[in-house]
Design an enzyme around this catalytic site. Structure first.
Site, PDB file in Angstrom:
ATOM      1  N   ASP A  88       5.676  15.565   2.486  1.00 54.67           N
ATOM      2  CA  ASP A  88       5.622  14.405   3.376  1.00 54.67           C
ATOM      3  C   ASP A  88       6.870  14.411   4.248  1.00 54.67           C
ATOM      4  OD1 ASP A  88       5.410  11.992   4.654  1.00 54.67           O
ATOM      5  OD2 ASP A  88       5.208  10.778   2.844  1.00 54.67           O
ATOM      6  N   CYS A 143       4.413   8.851  10.811  1.00 55.84           N
ATOM      7  CA  CYS A 143       3.777   9.741   9.832  1.00 55.84           C
ATOM      8  C   CYS A 143       2.584  10.502  10.385  1.00 55.84           C
ATOM      9  CB  CYS A 143       3.363   8.963   8.585  1.00 55.84           C
ATOM     10  SG  CYS A 143       1.989   7.793   8.805  1.00 55.84           S
ATOM     11  N   HIS A 175      -0.727   5.355   5.477  1.00 53.56           N
ATOM     12  CA  HIS A 175       0.244   6.441   5.542  1.00 53.56           C
ATOM     13  C   HIS A 175      -0.439   7.784   5.312  1.00 53.56           C
ATOM     14  CE1 HIS A 175       4.043   8.509   5.290  1.00 53.56           C
ATOM     15  NE2 HIS A 175       3.787   8.944   4.076  1.00 53.56           N
TER      16      HIS A 175
END
Length: 274
Positions: free
Chosen positions: A126, A72, A111
């Site tokens: 995302d 991420c 995250h």
């Protein structure tokens, strides 16, 4: 000084766009779809004991020039930089992953995700959540089912806290909780170091890859490989040997052959128990 983003190289990496990029929602969703199809989620660097540098220059070098993927902090760093280069206003956020956690579990803020301003309001973006990565932007609105090219998603709200859920079959499964407090690059350094180096990190102990193409997802967890098709079919198999693993890494996830060769001694341990 950070070198400027090479937008042409990035667009070539993701296969190009049908129209010239601008700051419309159409362009945003096209970029998301192309990005997640071309650049895999993968944790080979932590698994191999390599450092994960999440500076803009390092991320561009790895994911664009190097033909690699990442997790991420790498995906969403690169994507935020691309969107800003195009003129989007982007806010970086942090989330607590609750996927496969018991109800009420308190997890660290580990995250990275993005909030992107559009003419039709802010959107959640995302491109770095592995097997359930978003394949289009979501309206920041609670309690409505939002259709994407893959699974339906929804957002729930409790005060300042939001929870992202995915509908898998008939059940809604929570993925992560977040608020809209703005983050900065320095906020990701410590959690990235933990995820990339700590023996308790899921990324240092397991092989994890994912990619989302048109009407399909591919995932790999250690030796467990799955293909999720748009018609609901799921094809699963356990990889039997290094030859099968190498073939899947290259075909399904686009991992460069040289990296597969370098990683072979570490990956071979996945088959020790067998």
């Amino acid at each position: 000084m950070t070198p400027p983003l090479d937008l042409d190289a990035y667009l070539a990496r993701i296969g190009g766009l049908a129209a010239a990029p601008d700051t419309t929602l159409t362009t945003l969703n096209a970029l998301i779809a192309q990005h997640v199809a071309a650049i895999p989620f993968e944790n080979l660097s932590p698994l191999l004991g390599e450092p994960v540098d999440i500076s803009p220059a390092a991320v561009q070098a790895k994911l664009v020039a190097g033909g690699r993927g990442g997790y991420c902090y790498e995906h969403n760093r690169l994507f935020a930089d691309v969107l800003r280069h195009l003129g989007f206003t982007v806010h970086e956020l942090g989330a607590r992953v609750v996927w496969n956690q018991p109800p009420g579990a308190i997890t660290p803020r580990s995250h990275m995700l993005l909030e992107v301003d559009t003419a039709d309001g802010p959107r959640l973006v995302d491109v770095g959540f592995g097997g359930l990565t978003l394949t289009s932007a979501l309206r920041l609105q609670a309690d409505i089912e939002q259709i994407t090219p893959h699974e339906p998603f929804r957002l729930l709200r409790d005060g300042d806290d939001w929870t992202l859920q995915a509908r898998l079959g008939e059940a809604w499964k929570p993925l992560y909780r977040f608020d809209r407090v703005r983050h900065h690059a320095c906020d990701y350094i410590a959690p990235n170091y933990f995820l990339a180096t700590h023996p308790d990190s899921v990324f240092t102990a397991n092989l994890m890859l994912a990619r989302a193409g048109r009407n399909q997802r591919w995932t790999l967890f250690n030796r467990d490989y799955a293909e999720y098709h748009g018609d609901g079919r799921i094809v699963r198999r356990t990889l039997a040997d290094m030859a099968e693993l190498t073939e899947v890494l290259q075909r399904a996830f686009g991992i460069p052959p040289a990296l597969c060769a370098t990683a072979q001694p570490r990956l071979a341990r996945l088959f020790d128990a067998g």
